[in-house]
Design an enzyme around this catalytic site. Structure first.
Site, PDB file in Angstrom:
ATOM      1  N   TYR A  69       0.828  -1.215   0.000  1.00 18.86           N
ATOM      2  CA  TYR A  69       0.000   0.000   0.000  1.00 18.86           C
ATOM      3  C   TYR A  69       0.865   1.269   0.000  1.00 18.86           C
ATOM      4  CZ  TYR A  69      -3.732  -3.159   1.688  1.00 18.86           C
ATOM      5  OH  TYR A  69      -4.632  -4.182   1.859  1.00 18.86           O
ATOM      6  N   HIS A  78       0.612 -11.874   1.900  1.00 23.34           N
ATOM      7  CA  HIS A  78      -0.443 -11.102   1.221  1.00 23.34           C
ATOM      8  C   HIS A  78      -1.156 -11.910   0.132  1.00 23.34           C
ATOM      9  CE1 HIS A  78      -1.521  -6.661   0.191  1.00 23.34           C
ATOM     10  NE2 HIS A  78      -2.555  -7.458   0.009  1.00 23.34           N
TER      11      HIS A  78
HETATM   12  P1  NAP Z   1     -14.473  -1.171   1.742  1.00 24.05           P
HETATM   13  O1  NAP Z   1     -13.919  -1.010   3.083  1.00 24.05           O
HETATM   14  O2  NAP Z   1     -15.482  -2.224   1.491  1.00 24.05           O
HETATM   15  O3  NAP Z   1     -15.099   0.199   1.207  1.00 24.05           O
HETATM   16  C1  NAP Z   1     -14.423   1.414   1.258  1.00 24.05           C
HETATM   17  C2  NAP Z   1     -15.289   2.450   0.548  1.00 24.05           C
HETATM   18  O4  NAP Z   1     -16.528   2.579   1.252  1.00 24.05           O
HETATM   19  C3  NAP Z   1     -14.651   3.818   0.524  1.00 24.05           C
HETATM   20  O5  NAP Z   1     -15.001   4.410  -0.717  1.00 24.05           O
HETATM   21  C4  NAP Z   1     -15.315   4.543   1.685  1.00 24.05           C
HETATM   22  O6  NAP Z   1     -15.443   5.936   1.468  1.00 24.05           O
HETATM   23  C5  NAP Z   1     -16.701   3.928   1.663  1.00 24.05           C
HETATM   24  N1  NAP Z   1     -17.322   3.940   2.989  1.00 24.05           N
HETATM   25  C6  NAP Z   1     -16.718   3.726   4.185  1.00 24.05           C
HETATM   26  N2  NAP Z   1     -17.614   3.778   5.177  1.00 24.05           N
HETATM   27  C7  NAP Z   1     -18.812   4.037   4.610  1.00 24.05           C
HETATM   28  C8  NAP Z   1     -20.107   4.210   5.125  1.00 24.05           C
HETATM   29  N3  NAP Z   1     -20.352   4.096   6.431  1.00 24.05           N
HETATM   30  N4  NAP Z   1     -21.125   4.473   4.249  1.00 24.05           N
HETATM   31  C9  NAP Z   1     -20.880   4.562   2.922  1.00 24.05           C
HETATM   32  N5  NAP Z   1     -19.660   4.390   2.368  1.00 24.05           N
HETATM   33  C10 NAP Z   1     -18.626   4.131   3.208  1.00 24.05           C
HETATM   34  O7  NAP Z   1     -13.299  -1.433   0.645  1.00 24.05           O
HETATM   35  P2  NAP Z   1     -11.716  -1.656   0.644  1.00 24.05           P
HETATM   36  O8  NAP Z   1     -10.975  -0.410   0.942  1.00 24.05           O
HETATM   37  O9  NAP Z   1     -11.416  -2.359  -0.637  1.00 24.05           O
HETATM   38  O10 NAP Z   1     -11.457  -2.723   1.798  1.00 24.05           O
HETATM   39  C11 NAP Z   1     -11.121  -2.370   3.123  1.00 24.05           C
HETATM   40  C12 NAP Z   1      -9.697  -2.718   3.469  1.00 24.05           C
HETATM   41  O11 NAP Z   1      -9.439  -4.091   3.249  1.00 24.05           O
HETATM   42  C13 NAP Z   1      -8.637  -2.029   2.589  1.00 24.05           C
HETATM   43  O12 NAP Z   1      -8.528  -0.651   2.873  1.00 24.05           O
HETATM   44  C14 NAP Z   1      -7.439  -2.866   2.922  1.00 24.05           C
HETATM   45  O13 NAP Z   1      -6.916  -2.522   4.200  1.00 24.05           O
HETATM   46  C15 NAP Z   1      -8.057  -4.270   2.971  1.00 24.05           C
HETATM   47  N6  NAP Z   1      -7.903  -5.007   1.681  1.00 24.05           N
HETATM   48  C16 NAP Z   1      -7.102  -6.115   1.667  1.00 24.05           C
HETATM   49  C17 NAP Z   1      -6.901  -6.823   0.486  1.00 24.05           C
HETATM   50  C18 NAP Z   1      -6.020  -8.025   0.490  1.00 24.05           C
HETATM   51  O14 NAP Z   1      -5.600  -8.493  -0.595  1.00 24.05           O
HETATM   52  N7  NAP Z   1      -5.723  -8.589   1.639  1.00 24.05           N
HETATM   53  C19 NAP Z   1      -7.543  -6.428  -0.712  1.00 24.05           C
HETATM   54  C20 NAP Z   1      -8.387  -5.304  -0.653  1.00 24.05           C
HETATM   55  C21 NAP Z   1      -8.565  -4.626   0.542  1.00 24.05           C
HETATM   56  P3  NAP Z   1     -14.610   7.036   2.312  1.00 24.05           P
HETATM   57  O15 NAP Z   1     -13.170   6.645   2.227  1.00 24.05           O
HETATM   58  O16 NAP Z   1     -14.942   8.280   1.599  1.00 24.05           O
HETATM   59  O17 NAP Z   1     -15.094   7.017   3.725  1.00 24.05           O
END
Ligand code: NAP
Length: 270
Positions: free
Chosen positions: A43, A103
């Site tokens: 990241y 990862h």
């Molecule tokens: P997510 O958490 O499902 O969604 C994030 C999105 O939702 C952002 O656009 C955020 O907007 C919005 N959001 C947050 N809270 C909200 C709410 N209460 N109401 C409406 N919208 C909301 O997606 P993600 O970032 O893909 O996944 C989360 C974390 O998982 C990542 O940040 C990372 O740490 C981890 N991840 C790991 C892998 C892996 O390979 N291990 C892959 C993908 C992700 P705002 O930012 O504007 O609040």
């Protein structure tokens, strides 16, 4: 339940741009009550995450810090893995992380090279628990055979549009955490009619319903990413939302499967 130090809701920190926002966002998240932060070498924000933790004044002992290494492009030499682990700790500015994941089981991943280096980092105290991310059941079996350390967590995409029954069952049988990434389907859950309906019934939001559904399952935790203080607070408050059996049954009847993170090297594409 598996290791009890892991809070059920943590902060996800992946973003394509504005990596330097994460010092402020992590500090704000810790201020509103988060005690679990998830990041990764790839990241390119570990330094900012570490700065946010340092600026928050929250004691290191009170915080659960997770990161990931071994992406598709980490070199295959055995000595590259300990160096990669040291790099994570240096950038985060800590002596140890609570959880270190492999990862992806892809590219140069070789369990006999990578996992002994993780075990060594546990033995010398740089890593408190070992996790795996984006594995399939056969790869989990293989890794658990090689590892001396117990498997503490498996991190995979999971939300109401990708319910991951097989991996939840695996986590419950082997008693490790399933940490749900993209638990809001990257924001798409707000437009799912069933979730909107259930949210209205509980005077909650669809994002909270998605998180509460995840937390209704034994051994499941979630790491929503959020930038605004309103979203940070809303997501943490989902811990207090209790769904009834009818709500859960309606979510589990959603007849749609959507995988958002789907690179060719995902083991589900073998
Ligand atoms: P997510 O958490 O499902 O969604 C994030 C999105 O939702 C952002 O656009 C955020 O907007 C919005 N959001 C947050 N809270 C909200 C709410 N209460 N109401 C409406 N919208 C909301 O997606 P993600 O970032 O893909 O996944 C989360 C974390 O998982 C990542 O940040 C990372 O740490 C981890 N991840 C790991 C892998 C892996 O390979 N291990 C892959 C993908 C992700 P705002 O930012 O504007 O609040």
């Amino acid at each position: 339940m598996p290791i009890d130090a892991l809070p059920r809701i943590g902060l996800g920190t992946y973003s394509d741009d504005n990596r330097d926002q994460w010092d402020d966002t992590v500090e704000r998240a810790l201020d509103v009550g988060y005690r679990y932060v998830d990041t990764a070498q790839v990241y390119e924000n570990e330094r900012y995450v570490g700065d946010g933790i340092a600026a928050s004044g929250v004691d290191r002992d009170e915080l659960f810090l997770a990161t990931k290494t071994v992406h598709v492009d980490v070199p295959p030499e055995a000595e590259a893995v300990p160096e990669a682990i040291d790099g994570c700790l240096d950038r985060l500015g800590v002596d140890a992380v609570d959880l270190l994941y492999v990862h992806w089981p892809a590219g140069v991943y070789d369990p006999d090279v990578v996992l002994p280096a993780f075990d060594e980092a546990v033995a010398d105290g740089r890593v408190r628990n070992v996790g795996l991310s984006n594995f399939a059941p056969d790869l989990l079996d293989e890794a658990r055979e090689v590892l001396d350390a117990p498997l503490a967590a498996h991190q995979v995409e999971m939300h109401p549009l990708l319910q991951q029954d097989e991996l939840v069952d695996y986590a419950q049988r082997h008693d490790h955490w399933l940490v749900a990434y993209s638990p809001l389907a990257q924001g798409e859950v707000v437009d799912v009619p069933v979730l909107r309906d259930i949210a209205e019934k509980h005077d909650a939001t669809p994002a909270q319903v998605s998180l509460a559904w995840l937390l209704s399952k034994d051994n499941v935790a979630a790491i929503p990413k959020a930038s605004s203080e309103a979203h940070l607070r809303e997501n943490l408050a989902a811990r207090d939302l209790e769904l009834d059996d009818e709500d859960v049954a309606r979510i589990e009847a959603i007849d749609r499967e959507k995988r958002l993170i789907d690179p060719d090297h995902g083991p589900w594409n073998r």
